[in-house]
Design a protein around this motif. Structure first.
Motif, PDB file in Angstrom:
ATOM      1  N   THR A   1       0.859  -1.188   0.000  1.00  0.00           N
ATOM      2  CA  THR A   1       0.000   0.000   0.000  1.00  0.00           C
ATOM      3  C   THR A   1       0.894   1.236   0.000  1.00  0.00           C
ATOM      4  O   THR A   1       2.066   1.174   0.392  1.00  0.00           O
ATOM      5  CB  THR A   1      -0.913   0.032   1.247  1.00  0.00           C
ATOM      6  OG1 THR A   1      -0.096   0.143   2.412  1.00  0.00           O
ATOM      7  CG2 THR A   1      -1.811  -1.191   1.325  1.00  0.00           C
ATOM      8  N   ARG A   2       0.347   2.320  -0.432  1.00  0.00           N
ATOM      9  CA  ARG A   2       1.112   3.565  -0.519  1.00  0.00           C
ATOM     10  C   ARG A   2       1.731   3.932   0.836  1.00  0.00           C
ATOM     11  O   ARG A   2       2.889   4.324   0.917  1.00  0.00           O
ATOM     12  CB  ARG A   2       0.208   4.690  -1.016  1.00  0.00           C
ATOM     13  CG  ARG A   2       0.954   5.984  -1.268  1.00  0.00           C
ATOM     14  CD  ARG A   2       0.059   7.043  -1.854  1.00  0.00           C
ATOM     15  NE  ARG A   2      -0.561   6.548  -3.071  1.00  0.00           N
ATOM     16  CZ  ARG A   2      -1.680   7.023  -3.590  1.00  0.00           C
ATOM     17  NH1 ARG A   2      -2.303   8.017  -2.999  1.00  0.00           N
ATOM     18  NH2 ARG A   2      -2.189   6.530  -4.689  1.00  0.00           N
ATOM     19  N   ASN A   3       0.953   3.773   1.905  1.00  0.00           N
ATOM     20  CA  ASN A   3       1.465   4.105   3.242  1.00  0.00           C
ATOM     21  C   ASN A   3       2.618   3.205   3.649  1.00  0.00           C
ATOM     22  O   ASN A   3       3.598   3.671   4.236  1.00  0.00           O
ATOM     23  CB  ASN A   3       0.348   4.011   4.287  1.00  0.00           C
ATOM     24  CG  ASN A   3      -0.672   5.119   4.158  1.00  0.00           C
ATOM     25  OD1 ASN A   3      -0.424   6.132   3.512  1.00  0.00           O
ATOM     26  ND2 ASN A   3      -1.821   4.923   4.762  1.00  0.00           N
ATOM     27  N   ASN A   4       2.504   1.910   3.386  1.00  0.00           N
ATOM     28  CA  ASN A   4       3.565   0.981   3.755  1.00  0.00           C
ATOM     29  C   ASN A   4       4.837   1.233   2.944  1.00  0.00           C
ATOM     30  O   ASN A   4       5.942   1.184   3.480  1.00  0.00           O
ATOM     31  CB  ASN A   4       3.114  -0.466   3.598  1.00  0.00           C
ATOM     32  CG  ASN A   4       2.174  -0.909   4.695  1.00  0.00           C
ATOM     33  OD1 ASN A   4       1.982  -0.204   5.687  1.00  0.00           O
ATOM     34  ND2 ASN A   4       1.568  -2.066   4.532  1.00  0.00           N
TER      35      ASN A   4
ATOM     36  N   ALA B   1       5.732   4.069   1.625  1.00  0.00           N
ATOM     37  CA  ALA B   1       6.295   5.325   2.128  1.00  0.00           C
ATOM     38  C   ALA B   1       7.013   5.106   3.458  1.00  0.00           C
ATOM     39  O   ALA B   1       8.079   5.681   3.708  1.00  0.00           O
ATOM     40  CB  ALA B   1       5.195   6.372   2.279  1.00  0.00           C
ATOM     41  N   ALA B   2       6.459   4.264   4.323  1.00  0.00           N
ATOM     42  CA  ALA B   2       7.086   3.981   5.617  1.00  0.00           C
ATOM     43  C   ALA B   2       8.403   3.248   5.430  1.00  0.00           C
ATOM     44  O   ALA B   2       9.391   3.532   6.126  1.00  0.00           O
ATOM     45  CB  ALA B   2       6.139   3.161   6.492  1.00  0.00           C
TER      46      ALA B   2
END
Length: 84
Positions: free
Chosen positions: A43-46, A48-49
């Motif tokens: 996912t985009r958040n993962n 990015a993290a």
């Protein structure tokens, strides 16, 4: 965004196993493993993290028309101090 190849190279440079990146990014080890094996895109958040965790450790990502890769700052104390 970071590519699977960049992720593998950054981890290798830092001498981090996949579980170290997963812990630093607060994602599952399977997220890192599957991304690096090009089985799935996180996912985009993962994603990015994961990138943020590597950047916090000193990795810079190069993504432009001419090149794509990673870079690390030069250290006056030697490469080992950068990798710790």
């Amino acid at each position: 965004p970071m590519t699977p190849e960049q992720c593998r190279a950054a981890r290798a440079w830092l001498n981090w196993p996949q579980d170290a990146l997963a812990k630093a990014a607060s994602v599952g080890v399977s997220t890192v493993r599957d991304f690096e094996a090009v089985r799935r895109v996180p996912t985009r958040n993962n994603l990015a993290a994961m990138q943020a965790a590597l950047e916090a450790a000193g990795v810079s990502f190069v993504n432009n028309e001419k090149e794509r890769g990673i870079s690390m700052p030069r250290s006056t104390e030697g490469a080992d101090s950068v990798r710790k």
